[in-house]
Design an enzyme around this catalytic site. Structure first.
Site, PDB file in Angstrom:
ATOM      1  N   SER A 559       0.831  -1.196   0.000  1.00 53.14           N
ATOM      2  CA  SER A 559       0.000   0.000   0.000  1.00 53.14           C
ATOM      3  C   SER A 559       0.874   1.258   0.000  1.00 53.14           C
ATOM      4  O   SER A 559       1.652   1.453  -0.931  1.00 53.14           O
ATOM      5  CB  SER A 559      -0.962  -0.051   1.192  1.00 53.14           C
ATOM      6  OG  SER A 559      -1.981   0.886   1.025  1.00 53.14           O
ATOM      7  N   ASP A 644     -10.139  -3.245  -5.233  1.00 59.45           N
ATOM      8  CA  ASP A 644      -9.530  -2.465  -4.153  1.00 59.45           C
ATOM      9  C   ASP A 644     -10.035  -1.019  -4.180  1.00 59.45           C
ATOM     10  O   ASP A 644      -9.827  -0.308  -5.156  1.00 59.45           O
ATOM     11  CB  ASP A 644      -8.002  -2.489  -4.354  1.00 59.45           C
ATOM     12  CG  ASP A 644      -7.240  -1.905  -3.181  1.00 59.45           C
ATOM     13  OD1 ASP A 644      -7.816  -1.094  -2.439  1.00 59.45           O
ATOM     14  OD2 ASP A 644      -6.063  -2.259  -3.021  1.00 59.45           O
ATOM     15  N   HIS A 679      -8.392  -4.616  -1.228  1.00 55.53           N
ATOM     16  CA  HIS A 679      -7.098  -4.137  -0.718  1.00 55.53           C
ATOM     17  C   HIS A 679      -6.432  -5.160   0.190  1.00 55.53           C
ATOM     18  O   HIS A 679      -5.223  -5.210   0.300  1.00 55.53           O
ATOM     19  CB  HIS A 679      -7.342  -2.839   0.063  1.00 55.53           C
ATOM     20  CG  HIS A 679      -6.093  -2.093   0.421  1.00 55.53           C
ATOM     21  ND1 HIS A 679      -5.297  -1.495  -0.526  1.00 55.53           N
ATOM     22  CD2 HIS A 679      -5.498  -1.842   1.614  1.00 55.53           C
ATOM     23  CE1 HIS A 679      -4.276  -0.896   0.075  1.00 55.53           C
ATOM     24  NE2 HIS A 679      -4.374  -1.098   1.372  1.00 55.53           N
TER      25      HIS A 679
END
Length: 714
Positions: A559, A644, A679
């Site tokens: 991320s 995501d 995600h």
């Protein structure tokens, strides 16, 4: 080059972007499709997945062996440490071979006795029977993805509300069921977040999002009524702010907070009078961040400002929130992370020199004047570096429950008697496969950054295998954003690296919260590059002290940590052998210029608003997609999730397409895009392990560490 298949080539469609007399050309902009249906885009993602599988086909037997090894360490049939709440013990249960958990409870035979650290839940034939409230395995059968975001029992224990996500897009439906008969109560609430609290026994407070997935409205829902008639308690119109929701430990108030990256203000809802709506508890003042708890006739407020950047704790009367008394003053060297209130105690979770602490203070009786705190008692921990997590405790007891782990200590739940100072271990996660903590050494080392700042690293290795002579393989992990602390936690899959001689290191770089608020302030906005140079300094230091060499150094970030990977890849491609970037935020500038993308507006206080020239050019100078050049890159594995909502799949997809076009080496570049996940990757507990096995197999293929029987030569 491994495999016969050649890497996919994405088509180029010129897309010019103009700003401040600057032109950026993004030939892969077309890969962004918000409907996620474009056939060309899907066909490119599938081609990348097929290419990755083809390159890794020769190592599939080894990957399967790794998966079996990682899964083999997990005690598949297990229960969490039961938590005593009211007349029941509540716990979660895993079953043999099942991906998901069951939510269970048992009646406490003698629930008049005060909760004690020595309580244990009876399970024999004479014990009250187990009652399964919700079996996620049954629910998940109908869906490719399944996640329960919240599971809340009503104060009288008769009902349960839970939020479920069946796509991975973090948009939930909330179901209410009778906790005994398991029958549904009313219709589910649709299109909501997992922010959910009971307001008494017959109403819920929940939060919904706007079209850019910003939590912006808090609602009151009376059971038995239509969702369309719910009352909107508050609408936050400023798109820099998002709503948050929590209940006081006393269950008497619900707090609705509105927060940006620098400011947080709180409203209270009196659960006994929900019809009165919200009352302002802490005012909206730019730069002041407050969180509130309740006990008796006082609110306890944790408050941070630019002056008191590590936070202070103050108290005020419920009837007069404007007059506050300082209970714990601000300290330059100690950051207050959070507080937990009990009927007779205040537990303060703090951080000093990068290490977590718990300090417990005894409180005067409810209703008495509160002018100061008695000196606190500290909980002691054994490892040199470790992680402590808060967990739910019972307000009316003197038992503080917390979860402890370290790089070599599996997650352990402790009950701490705040009166006597006694800690009792309630559960240590079982690790099968011959695990013995005494085989591992954990260390903390400090590295000088370019500007002289001392950066801490947490390290673990198997003392029987690591040579510490520069020949060991090493995995260096980093994050460094949002004031998030990556504390040294235990992970069973990591043992598959340690037991093959890897040294595992976490670089606690600036932008994270490990060393206090200033640590974060010095790694964001126009100081963001400190995050990247700190990480490079950690990598160079590990080589210098002979914990690895460039030829054996693997690095990983996910991320915002994936942005870190993208940045250091472009800055120092010579320093690493393998780079793993999970759901990486690599198209930072283009994303931050587009307020229609989820999270963008609220993120301007983290990265800067590139609609201002100074930020535009600063972000352009590190944004990974904008800085890919014709140079040799290391071996790279990139992952993404099509659904995501936090990092759009198109960011890593563009990054990979541009790397394929520009890079001048023959090293591996693989892109795995999960077409049915978000995600946090797949939803099942074993499915997630498969991703670790694939990642480890990729690293060990590159490092030539795979036994001959399953190794296809690079």
């Amino acid at each position: 080059m491994a495999g016969t298949r050649s890497p996919p080539v994405a088509k180029k469609v010129e897309h010019a972007m103009h700003m401040f007399s600057d032109v950026r050309v993004d030939n892969y902009y077309w890969l962004r499709d918000d409907s996620r249906c474009d056939p060309d885009m899907l066909s490119y993602l599938r081609a990348e997945n097929e290419y990755a599988d083809s390159v890794m086909s020769g190592t599939k037997p080894f990957e399967n062996q790794l998966f079996a090894e990682i899964r083999g360490r997990i005690k598949e049939d297990d229960i969490s440490a039961p938590l005593r709440k009211g007349p029941y013990y509540y716990y979660k249960k895993n079953l043999l071979g099942k991906e998901y958990v069951q939510h269970c409870r048992r009646l406490i035979a003698d629930n008049k006795a005060e909760p004690s650290v020595h309580d244990t839940m009876p399970t024999g034939p004479d014990a009250p029977p187990e009652h399964i409230i919700l079996d996620e395995n049954i629910k998940a059968q109908e869906h490719g993805y399944y996640r329960i975001g919240t599971f809340k029992v009503s104060p009288d224990h008769k009902l349960v509300a839970y939020a479920e996500d069946i796509k991975g897009d973090e948009i939930y439906a909330v179901h209410v069921i009778d906790s005994e008969s398991l029958k549904p109560v009313g219709q589910p609430l649709k299109g909501v977040t997992c922010y959910l609290q009971w307001a008494g026994n017959d109403a819920l407070v929940y939060v919904t999002m706007d079209e850019i997935l910003r939590p912006d409205k808090a609602w009151l829902h009376k059971l038995g009524t239509e969702q369309s008639s719910d009352v909107c308690l508050y609408h936050e119109k400023d798109d820099m702010f998002s709503l948050d929701l929590h209940a006081s430990e006393s269950h008497k108030y619900i707090f609705v907070a509105s927060e940006s990256k620098t400011t947080r203000f709180v409203f209270s809802l009196d659960v006994s009078k929900p019809q009165d709506g919200l009352r302002v508890l802490t005012p909206r003042v730019d730069g002041i961040d407050s969180s509130v708890s309740h006990r008796g006739n006082h609110f306890f407020i944790q408050r941070r400002s630019s002056e008191f950047y590590n936070s202070e704790v103050v108290a005020c009367l419920v009837d007069d929130p404007s007059k506050t008394t300082v209970l714990i003053p601000h300290r330059e060297s100690v950051k207050i992370q959070e507080i937990q209130l009990f009927r007779d105690h205040l537990a303060v979770f703090e951080r000093e020199q990068g290490l977590q602490k718990i300090t417990v203070h005894r409180l005067p009786s409810e209703g008495q004047t509160l002018n100061s705190l008695q000196a606190g008692r500290s909980v002691s921990f054994v490892d040199p570096v470790y992680k402590v997590d808060t967990t739910e405790s019972e307000f009316s007891s003197s038992v503080l429950r917390f979860c402890y782990s370290s790089l070599k200590t599996p997650p352990s739940v402790y009950d701490y008697d705040m009166d006597s100072g006694t800690s009792v271990i309630k559960k240590i996660d079982t690790v099968l496969g011959g695990f013995d903590a005494s085989n591992y050494v954990t260390e903390r080392k400090w590295v000088s950054a370019a500007d002289g700042t001392q950066i801490p690293m947490s390290i673990v290795y198997n003392k029987n295998l690591a040579k510490l002579d520069g020949s060991d393989p090493c995995m260096l992990y980093g994050y460094g954003s949002y004031e998030i602390s990556v504390d040294p936690y235990f992970k069973t899959s990591r043992l598959s690296l340690l037991d093959r001689g890897f040294i595992y290191v976490i670089a606690h770089v600036r932008g994270g919260g490990e060393m206090g608020r200033q640590w974060y302030e010095n790694g964001k906005l126009l100081k963001k590059k400190n995050t990247f140079t700190d990480f490079i300094a950690c990598a160079e230091s590990l080589i210098e002290i002979k914990y690895c060499s460039k030829e054996k150094l693997c690095v990983e970030g996910r991320s915002a940590g994936g942005l870190l990977m993208g940045a250091v890849l472009n800055m120092r491609p010579d320093l690493f052998k393998v780079v793993v970037a999970g759901v990486p935020f690599v198209d930072a500038l283009t994303t931050m210029l587009d307020p229609t993308i989820p999270l963008t507006t609220s993120e301007w206080e983290e990265w800067g608003d590139p609609r201002k020239e100074e930020y535009y050019f600063y972000m352009k100078s590190y944004s990974p997609v904008d800085n890919v050049t014709a140079q040799n890159y290391p071996n790279i594995l990139v992952t993404a999730g099509l659904n995501d909502p936090r990092v759009m799949y198109s960011e890593p997809a563009k990054f990979v397409a541009k790397l394929r076009e520009m890079k001048t080496d023959n090293n591996l570049l693989l892109f795995k895009c999960e077409l049915g996940a978000g995600h946090f990757s797949k939803s099942g507990r074993f499915e997630k392990l498969q991703e670790d096995a694939f990642k480890f197999a990729f690293m060990m293929k590159v490092l030539d560490m795979i036994p001959e029987y399953s190794q296809e030569r690079l």
